[in-house]
Design a protein around this motif. Structure first.
Motif, PDB file in Angstrom:
ATOM      1  N   ALA A  34     -31.935  25.852  -3.601  1.00 30.07           N
ATOM      2  CA  ALA A  34     -31.990  24.478  -4.121  1.00 30.07           C
ATOM      3  C   ALA A  34     -30.641  24.010  -4.661  1.00 30.07           C
ATOM      4  O   ALA A  34     -30.439  23.861  -5.864  1.00 30.07           O
ATOM      5  N   ASP A  91     -28.343  28.781 -18.270  1.00 28.72           N
ATOM      6  CA  ASP A  91     -29.126  28.193 -17.180  1.00 28.72           C
ATOM      7  C   ASP A  91     -30.603  28.277 -17.539  1.00 28.72           C
ATOM      8  O   ASP A  91     -30.977  28.890 -18.551  1.00 28.72           O
ATOM      9  N   VAL A  92     -31.427  27.672 -16.712  1.00 27.77           N
ATOM     10  CA  VAL A  92     -32.848  27.576 -17.050  1.00 27.77           C
ATOM     11  C   VAL A  92     -33.515  28.951 -17.042  1.00 27.77           C
ATOM     12  O   VAL A  92     -34.380  29.239 -17.875  1.00 27.77           O
ATOM     13  N   LEU A  93     -33.105  29.814 -16.106  1.00 21.68           N
ATOM     14  CA  LEU A  93     -33.750  31.129 -16.084  1.00 21.68           C
ATOM     15  C   LEU A  93     -33.373  31.961 -17.311  1.00 21.68           C
ATOM     16  O   LEU A  93     -34.218  32.680 -17.869  1.00 21.68           O
ATOM     17  N   TYR A 117     -41.995  28.901  -7.904  1.00 27.47           N
ATOM     18  CA  TYR A 117     -40.588  29.323  -7.874  1.00 27.47           C
ATOM     19  C   TYR A 117     -40.479  30.839  -8.129  1.00 27.47           C
ATOM     20  O   TYR A 117     -40.761  31.306  -9.242  1.00 27.47           O
ATOM     21  N   CYS A 164     -44.572  24.533 -14.377  1.00 28.64           N
ATOM     22  CA  CYS A 164     -43.458  24.000 -13.592  1.00 28.64           C
ATOM     23  C   CYS A 164     -43.752  22.519 -13.340  1.00 28.64           C
ATOM     24  O   CYS A 164     -44.659  22.183 -12.583  1.00 28.64           O
ATOM     25  N   ASN A 168     -42.222  23.269  -8.358  1.00 27.14           N
ATOM     26  CA  ASN A 168     -41.455  23.826  -7.241  1.00 27.14           C
ATOM     27  C   ASN A 168     -42.290  24.982  -6.706  1.00 27.14           C
ATOM     28  O   ASN A 168     -42.600  25.884  -7.482  1.00 27.14           O
ATOM     29  N   ASP A 196     -40.989  23.822 -17.568  1.00 27.18           N
ATOM     30  CA  ASP A 196     -39.723  23.793 -16.835  1.00 27.18           C
ATOM     31  C   ASP A 196     -39.632  22.431 -16.141  1.00 27.18           C
ATOM     32  O   ASP A 196     -40.327  22.168 -15.167  1.00 27.18           O
ATOM     33  N   ILE A 198     -36.841  20.961 -14.813  1.00 26.69           N
ATOM     34  CA  ILE A 198     -35.522  20.859 -14.188  1.00 26.69           C
ATOM     35  C   ILE A 198     -35.482  19.805 -13.072  1.00 26.69           C
ATOM     36  O   ILE A 198     -34.458  19.184 -12.839  1.00 26.69           O
ATOM     37  N   HIS A 199     -36.629  19.578 -12.386  1.00 25.98           N
ATOM     38  CA  HIS A 199     -36.636  18.607 -11.282  1.00 25.98           C
ATOM     39  C   HIS A 199     -37.084  17.203 -11.728  1.00 25.98           C
ATOM     40  O   HIS A 199     -37.212  16.307 -10.894  1.00 25.98           O
ATOM     41  N   LYS A 232     -29.986  20.473 -11.233  1.00 25.86           N
ATOM     42  CA  LYS A 232     -30.603  20.036  -9.965  1.00 25.86           C
ATOM     43  C   LYS A 232     -30.243  18.585  -9.679  1.00 25.86           C
ATOM     44  O   LYS A 232     -29.865  18.242  -8.561  1.00 25.86           O
TER      45      LYS A 232
HETATM   46  C1  LIG Z   1     -38.302  25.161 -11.200  1.00 25.31           C
HETATM   47  C2  LIG Z   1     -36.929  25.753 -11.317  1.00 25.31           C
HETATM   48  N1  LIG Z   1     -36.558  26.354 -12.468  1.00 25.31           N
HETATM   49  C3  LIG Z   1     -35.350  26.900 -12.608  1.00 25.31           C
HETATM   50  C4  LIG Z   1     -34.425  26.879 -11.572  1.00 25.31           C
HETATM   51  C5  LIG Z   1     -33.116  27.560 -11.758  1.00 25.31           C
HETATM   52  O1  LIG Z   1     -32.362  26.877 -12.666  1.00 25.31           O
HETATM   53  P1  LIG Z   1     -31.031  27.518 -13.225  1.00 25.31           P
HETATM   54  O2  LIG Z   1     -30.070  27.596 -12.088  1.00 25.31           O
HETATM   55  O3  LIG Z   1     -30.610  26.551 -14.281  1.00 25.31           O
HETATM   56  O4  LIG Z   1     -31.429  28.850 -13.769  1.00 25.31           O
HETATM   57  C6  LIG Z   1     -34.749  26.258 -10.380  1.00 25.31           C
HETATM   58  C7  LIG Z   1     -33.797  26.230  -9.271  1.00 25.31           C
HETATM   59  O5  LIG Z   1     -34.086  25.849  -8.192  1.00 25.31           O
HETATM   60  C8  LIG Z   1     -36.038  25.694 -10.252  1.00 25.31           C
HETATM   61  O6  LIG Z   1     -36.413  25.093  -9.104  1.00 25.31           O
END
Ligand SMILES: Cc1ncc(COP(=O)(O)O)c(C=O)c1O
Length: 381
Positions: A34, A91-93, A117, A164, A168, A196, A198-199, A232
Motif C-alpha cells: 500500500a 508508524d502505525v504498527l 491487514y 480497522c 483493509n 486503526d 490510517i485510511h 497513506k
Molecule cells: C490498516 C493499516 N494499518 C497500518 C498500516 C501500516 O502503517 P505504518 O506504515 O504506519 O505502520 C497499513 C498499511 O498499509 C494499513 O493498511
C-alpha cells in the motif's frame, strides 16, 4: 487544485527504490503493497527539500504534530481533538504494538476481524498476545461486523479489539450505528478499542468516515485509542511518523508510559506537519482521482475479467478481488505473477477466507491500472 495524477510514467516509477518497485524482477508490474504511484504534494516536497538543502537532518522535534493533526481533524472530519491527547510514534504498527503493551497483559486475547491487514496478526504475536479472530460476515449486502460473535468474544474475556476503520482490505466504511454498537459493547465488557484509521481521509465520493473517538466519547467509552498517520493519504510511509490519540485522560496517562525507544523520524515529522497543515487541497484532488480509478477498475474488470468479484471499496486505494469463480488450482496471486507478471497481494495472508482472493492496489495512474488488469487477463488467457 489541478494535479495530473496520470502523468507519472512507468519508466519514472521503475527508478524508485521503495519496496513496491524493488521487490520483484523488472518485468513484473507491482500492484501489491500500500504505497501510491504519485508525486508528493508540493508543500510537502518543498518542506523536505528545504530541510535537506539546509542540512536540517537532526533528531526529530514532534512538538508541532499534535496541533497540526487537531487542525486537520477539525477541518476534515469536524472532530475536535485535544492536542494533549496526541502521542507521536514512528508508524502505525509500532503504535499498535506499544498500545497493546499498555492496555493488555501477555497472553491476553486481542480481537481482529478477518480478512484483515496481515501485520495485525504478526504484531499481536510479537507482543506475546493471542489473536482472537471474529471473521466479518459477507452476504448480498456486502461485508458487515458479526455482532453476535463479537459480543461472545468480548464476553469471553478479550482485552482489546483492533478495529480497522475503514477496513483493509475491504475498504468498508463502518457507519455510525455499527461504531456506536461496538463502543457500547466495549464499555459494557471492559474491552479497549484500538481503531486503526490510517485510511480514513481517503473516502469515496458520497461516503463519510466517522472518527471512532467521537462515538466513544458520546457513548462514554474512555478505553479507546485511535491510530493515525499521514502516510497513506499523502504517501509518506517511508518517512516514519504516526500518531496515537487517547480517548480519555486516563488513557492518555496510560499511553504516556510507552517507552519511545524507536523514535519517529525528523523528515517524517516535517512532512506530516506540512500535510496536516497544508495538504487538504491535494488530498481532495487525490480523492477525485481515486474515485475515477475505482470506476475504471470496475469497468475494466466487467469488460475483461467478469468472473472476478469486485465490490468497489468505500475508502482507500485497495481492492479485494474474489477470484473463486476462475477455477484456479493454485493461489490466484501465483497465477497472476507467474503467467501475467503482475504482483498483487496474497489473499490467504489476510485470513483463510481470502484463499481465492487477491488485493489489488489501484493508487496509480489510469494507464498503469489498465495494464495491471490486462496482465491479469493475459495470465488467464
Ligand atoms: C490498516 C493499516 N494499518 C497500518 C498500516 C501500516 O502503517 P505504518 O506504515 O504506519 O505502520 C497499513 C498499511 O498499509 C494499513 O493498511
Amino acid at each position: 487544485m489541478n494535479v495530473d495524477f496520470d502523468a507519472l510514467t512507468l519508466a519514472e516509477l521503475r527508478r524508485r527504490r521503495s519496496a513496491k518497485w524493488t521487490a520483484f524482477p523488472p518485468d513484473v508490474l507491482p500492484a501489491w503493497i500500500a504505497e501510491m504511484d504519485v508525486l508528493l504534494d508540493a508543500p510537502i516536497r518543498d518542506a523536505l527539500l528545504a530541510a535537506i538543502e539546509s542540512g536540517d537532518t537532526g533528531y526529530a522535534n514532534a512538538r508541532d504534530v499534535a496541533p497540526a493533526f487537531a487542525r486537520f481533524a477539525a477541518s476534515w472530519f469536524g472532530w475536535t481533538v485535544d492536542p494533549a491527547r496526541v502521542l507521536v510514534s514512528p508508524d502505525v504498527l509500532a503504535a499498535l504494538a506499544a498500545t497493546l503493551g499498555v492496555v493488555s497483559s501477555p497472553g491476553a486475547k486481542i480481537i481482529v476481524n478477518s480478512p484483515v491487514y496481515p501485520p495485525f496478526y504478526r504484531v499481536i504475536g510479537e507482543v506475546a498476545r493471542t489473536v482472537d479472530n471474529v471473521p466479518l460476515r459477507h452476504d448480498a449486502d456486502g461485508w458487515s461486523l458479526h455482532f453476535g460473535a463479537l459480543e461472545r468474544a468480548f464476553a469471553g474475556g478479550a482485552a482489546a479489539y483492533v478495529l480497522c476503520s475503514p477496513h483493509n482490505p475491504l475498504g468498508t466504511v463502518w457507519d455510525d450505528g455499527d461504531l456506536a454498537r461496538v463502543a457500547e459493547l466495549a464499555r459494557h465488557y471492559g474491552v479497549t478499542v484500538i481503531a486503526d484509521e490510517i485510511h480514513a481521509p481517503l473516502t469515496a465520493a458520497g461516503e463519510r468516515h466517522t472518527p471512532f473517538l467521537t462515538i466513544a466519547e458520546r457513548v462514554g467509552l474512555g478505553d479507546a485509542v485511535a491510530l493515525w498517520s499521514a502516510s497513506k493519504s499523502w504517501n509518506l510511509a517511508g518517512l516514519k511518523c504516526a500518531l496515537m490519540v487517547a480517548g480519555s485522560e486516563a488513557m492518555r496517562r496510560r499511553l504516556r508510559a510507552i517507552p519511545l525507544d524507536v523514535p519517529y523520524g525528523h523528515l517524517g515529522v516535517l512532512a506530516t506537519v506540512t500535510a496536516f497543515e497544508q495538504g487538504e487541497p491535494w488530498l481532495r484532488a487525490l480523492c477525485v482521482h481515486l474515485d475515477r480509478n475505482r470506476r475504471l477498475l470496475r469497468d475494466l474488470l466487467a469488460e475483461r475479467l467478469p468472473a472476478i468479484g469486485y465490490e468497489p471499496p468505500q475508502a482507500g486505494y485497495l481492492a479485494w478481488l474474489d477470484c473463486s469463480a476462475l477455477g484456479l488450482e493454485d493461489q490466484p496471486v501465483d497465477v497472476f505473477l507467474e503467467r501475467g507478471r503482475v504482483a498483487l497481494s496474497r489473499g490467504r495472508d489476510f485470513g483463510t477466507e481470502g484463499a481465492a482472493c487477491v488485493r489489488l492496489n489501484f493508487g496509480t495512474t489510469a494507464p498503469i491500472l489498465t495494464e495491471v488488469v490486462e496482465r491479469m487477463q493475459r495470465a488467464l488467457g
